[in-house]
Write an enzyme that holds these catalytic residues in place. Structure first.
Site, PDB file in Angstrom:
ATOM      1  N   GLU A  65      25.011 -11.529 -12.490  1.00 13.34           N
ATOM      2  CA  GLU A  65      25.978 -12.368 -11.476  1.00 13.34           C
ATOM      3  C   GLU A  65      27.140 -12.722 -12.163  1.00 13.34           C
ATOM      4  OE1 GLU A  65      24.660 -16.949 -10.917  1.00 13.34           O
ATOM      5  OE2 GLU A  65      23.030 -15.539 -10.616  1.00 13.34           O
TER       6      GLU A  65
ATOM      7  N   SER B 159      14.662 -17.030  -8.933  1.00 12.74           N
ATOM      8  CA  SER B 159      16.201 -16.892  -8.544  1.00 12.74           C
ATOM      9  C   SER B 159      16.460 -17.185  -7.349  1.00 12.74           C
ATOM     10  CB  SER B 159      16.805 -15.477  -8.929  1.00 12.74           C
ATOM     11  OG  SER B 159      17.965 -15.419  -8.779  1.00 12.74           O
TER      12      SER B 159
ATOM     13  N   HIS C  21      19.643 -10.374 -14.900  1.00 13.00           N
ATOM     14  CA  HIS C  21      19.968 -10.697 -13.580  1.00 13.00           C
ATOM     15  C   HIS C  21      21.356 -11.871 -13.403  1.00 13.00           C
ATOM     16  CE1 HIS C  21      20.226 -13.750  -9.979  1.00 13.00           C
ATOM     17  NE2 HIS C  21      19.865 -12.720  -9.373  1.00 13.00           N
ATOM     18  N   ASN C  22      20.991 -12.660 -14.324  1.00 11.60           N
ATOM     19  CA  ASN C  22      22.205 -13.777 -14.391  1.00 11.60           C
ATOM     20  C   ASN C  22      23.454 -13.155 -14.996  1.00 11.60           C
ATOM     21  OD1 ASN C  22      20.249 -15.279 -13.419  1.00 11.60           O
ATOM     22  ND2 ASN C  22      20.702 -17.211 -14.742  1.00 11.60           N
TER      23      ASN C  22
ATOM     24  N   LYS D 125      15.402 -11.656 -15.491  1.00 13.38           N
ATOM     25  CA  LYS D 125      16.185 -12.875 -14.899  1.00 13.38           C
ATOM     26  C   LYS D 125      17.394 -13.059 -15.580  1.00 13.38           C
ATOM     27  CE  LYS D 125      17.576 -16.366 -12.684  1.00 13.38           C
ATOM     28  NZ  LYS D 125      17.045 -17.728 -12.929  1.00 13.38           N
TER      29      LYS D 125
END
Length: 499
Positions: free
Chosen positions: A209, A137, A205-206, A202
Site C-alpha cells: 500500500e 484492512s 499488504h500495508n 497484513k
C-alpha cells in the site's frame, strides 16, 4: 452458528468501541449477529448503542464491566479486541483472565499488532485461553460495510469464527469484482495459517500500500511539475486509467482527491495540503523485515524513505535555494504520448511492487514453515482492503496456475505485459531524470526488474573487495559454491588459498 432474536446470549463480544470496533460491531449486527460491547470511554458505548438501535433493537448489549461481558457469552466465549497494538492488548487480556476467562475461550486481536508479538502471545497464553488474531484492512468504511480479513491461529478457533467473518467480510462476484454490502459473493476472509501469519500478511499488504500510493503520487508530480497540468486535469486522466488495467481503489480515490476544490480558496484542495506525509509504522516494519530475511523489496523501502524525506520540509526548502540543478528543457511532444508512457510505467512498477511483496511473503513463509496460499491471499485482497484492484484477479490466476511460482514477474501473462510496456517505462524513468523530477518508486522498480533479469551482477567485484580488506573469502564459478577461496592480496606474487 445460528442467530435468533430470542437467544439469551450474544454470539461475540467487542472490547474497544472506537472507530474500528464500533464499525465492526455494526457490521456484525447488519448480518444478524448479537454483540456485547465494552469500552472504558462511556461516550463510545453510547454512540455505538445509538447507532445499533437504528439498525435493530436488541442485537447490541452495552456492558459496563468485563465480568458482564463474559456473562453474556456462551462457552466457548468469542471476544474480539479492537484496541491499539502494544502493551494494551496484554493488559486487556490480563483483565479478562482475572474476570473469569476460561482456557477454551477465544480471544481475537483485530488490531495492527506486529506479527512477532502475535506469535509470542500465542505461546504465552497457551493453556490460559485460545488466542487468535484477525488483521483487518479497509479502514473505517471497510470495517463497517465489508473489510478484508486475514485470520490466523488455531484451526478449531477459525472454524468457530469463520461464519461470522465470512458474513461481515467484503464480497466479490464470479469475475472477482467487488459487490455491494450484504450481497452474496465470495468472502474476502482468508485463514492464512499458524499464529502470526495473518498479521504478517497484513503487514506486507500495508507495505505494498505504501509503495502503490507513492507510485501514483510520482505520476501526479510528473504531470504537474514537468507537463504543467492542473490537478483537475490529472484527476480526469486518473479516472480514465481507472477504467482499465490500473483500476483500483487507490486510483479511484486519487482521481477524486485531485478534482476536489478547497472550500476556502477555491483552489485545488491538494495544492493547499502541506507536503508532509505521516506513517504508522507498518511500511517500516515491512522494509525492515525485507532486510532481515534478505529478500529485496526496494520499491517498498523507497516509499518509506519518501515519506521520511517529505517530513524534512525546511531542509528541502533550503535545498531548493542551495542546490544547483541542470536539467534538459522539456521537449514539446504530444500529451497523449507522455500520458501513455506514464500509464505503462505506473503499471509495470505496480507489478514489481506486488512481486516484491509476494516474494517477501514466500521467503518468510518458508522460514516460518507457514505454507501460505498466495492464490487465497490475492483473492482476499480483491475487495475490502486498501490495495483492492482488478489487477489482483490476474495475480490469483497466476498462483492458481502455479502455486510454486518463484516470482510474479515470471508468470507468462505478466511477462507479456511488461514486455509490451517496457520501453515506455524506460522512457519515463529517463525523462524524469533529464527533467529533474524525483520518481524513486518507479525508478527503483525498474532497477529491481533489470537486476532480476540479469544473470551476472557486479557482486563478483564486491565479493573480491570484501576478501581484499576483510578476508571474507569467495566462491569460484568453476568450482562448487560451498568451496571457499582467499587471496593473499598484500603478498607479491599474490597467491590463492583454498579455505
Amino acid at each position: 452458528m445460528t442467530t435468533t432474536s430470542t437467544a439469551p446470549h450474544c454470539h461475540i463480544a467487542m472490547i474497544g468501541l472506537g472507530v474500528m470496533g464500533k464499525s465492526l460491531t455494526l457490521n456484525l449486527i447488519d448480518n444478524g449477529f448479537h454483540v456485547a460491547g465494552f469500552d472504558l470511554n462511556s461516550s463510545n458505548i453510547q454512540q455505538t448503542t445509538q447507532e445499533a438501535q437504528i439498525i435493530s433493537k436488541g442485537q447490541f448489549v452495552a456492558c459496563d464491566s468485563l465480568e458482564q461481558i463474559l456473562a453474556h457469552l456462551p462457552s466457548p466465549r468469542v471476544i474480539a479486541l479492537s484496541v491499539p497494538a502494544g502493551d494494551i492488548v496484554d493488559s486487556v487480556i490480563t483483565d479478562l483472565l482475572n474476570a473469569g476467562l476460561n482456557p477454551q475461550d477465544i480471544v481475537i486481536d483485530t488490531g495492527n499488532s506486529l506479527w512477532t508479538d502475535t506469535i509470542a502471545r500465542d505461546k504465552h497464553y497457551q493453556g490460559k485461553l485460545n488466542f487468535f488474531s484477525t488483521a483487518v484492512s479497509g479502514g473505517e468504511q471497510g470495517a463497517r460495510f465489508g473489510p478484508a480479513l486475514m485470520a490466523s491461529g488455531d484451526e478449531h478457533a477459525w472454524e468457530y469464527v469463520k461464519p461470522m467473518w465470512n458474513a461481515i467480510a467484503a464480497k466479490v462476484n464470479q469475475h472477482g469484482l467487488p459487490v455491494e454490502p450484504l450481497q452474496d459473493g465470495e468472502a474476502c476472509a482468508t485463514f492464512t495459517g499458524p499464529s502470526g501469519s495473518g498479521h504478517y500478511v497484513k503487514m506486507v499488504h500495508n507495505g505494498i500500500e505504501y509503495a502503490d500510493m507513492q507510485l501514483i503520487c510520482e505520476v501526479y508530480q510528473y504531470l504537474h511539475q514537468v507537463i504543467g497540468l492542473k490537478a483537475e486535469h490529472i484527476g480526469d486522466i486518473f479516472s480514465e486509467w481507472n477504467q482499465g488495467v490500473l483500476n483500483s481503489y487507490l486510483m479511484e480515490i486519487s482521481a477524486d482527491i485531485l478534482k476536489q476544490k478547497d472550500f476556502q480558496s477555491d483552489q485545488p484542495l491538494v495544492e493547499m495540503i502541506l507536503d508532509k506525509a505521516g506513517q504508522k509504522g507498518t511500511g517500516v516494519w515491512t522494509a525492515i523485515n525485507s532486510l532481515e530475511v534478505g529478500c529485496p523489496a526496494p520499491s517498498i523501502a523507497q516509499s518509506v524513505y519518501a515519506r521520511s524525506l517529505s517530513s524534512l520540509k525546511e531542509r528541502r526548502q533550503l535545498g531548493e535555494q542551495k542546490l544547483a540543478v541542470i536539467t534538459e528543457t522539456h521537449k514539446t511532444e504530444a500529451l497523449s504520448t507522455t500520458i501513455a508512457e506514464l500509464h505503462d510505467a505506473l503499471y509495470c512498477a505496480k507489478l514489481c511492487v506486488y512481486a516484491q511483496g509476494f516474494d517477501l511473503m514466500k521467503t518468510t513463509s518458508e522460514q516460518q514453515d507457514w505454507q501460505l496460499n498466495f492464490a487465497e491471499i490475492a483473492k482476499g485482497w480483491r475487495a475490502g482492503c486498501i490495495i483492492r484492484a482488478v489487477f489482483l484477479q490476474s495475480i490469483t490466476k497466476a498462483f492458481e496456475a502455479d502455486p510454486q511460482l518463484d516470482n510474479l514477474l515470471f508468470d507468462q501473462h505478466f511477462g507479456h505485459e511488461i514486455k509490451s510496456r517496457q520501453l515506455n517505462w524506460r522512457r519515463c524513468v529517463a525523462n524524469a531524470s533529464l527533467y529533474g523530477v524525483a520518481i524513486p518508486g518507479i525508478g527503483s522498480a525498474l532497477s529491481y526488474f533489470d537486476s532480476m533479469r540479469c544473470a551476472t551482477l557486479p557482486a563478483n567485484l564486491l565479493q573480491a573487495q570484501r576478501d581484499y580488506f576483510g578476508s571474507h573469502t569467495y566462491s569460484r564459478i568453476d568450482q562448487p559454491e560451498s568451496q571457499k577461496y582467499h587471496v593473499e592480496w598484500s603478498h607479491h606474487p599474490r597467491t590463492e588459498i583454498k579455505k
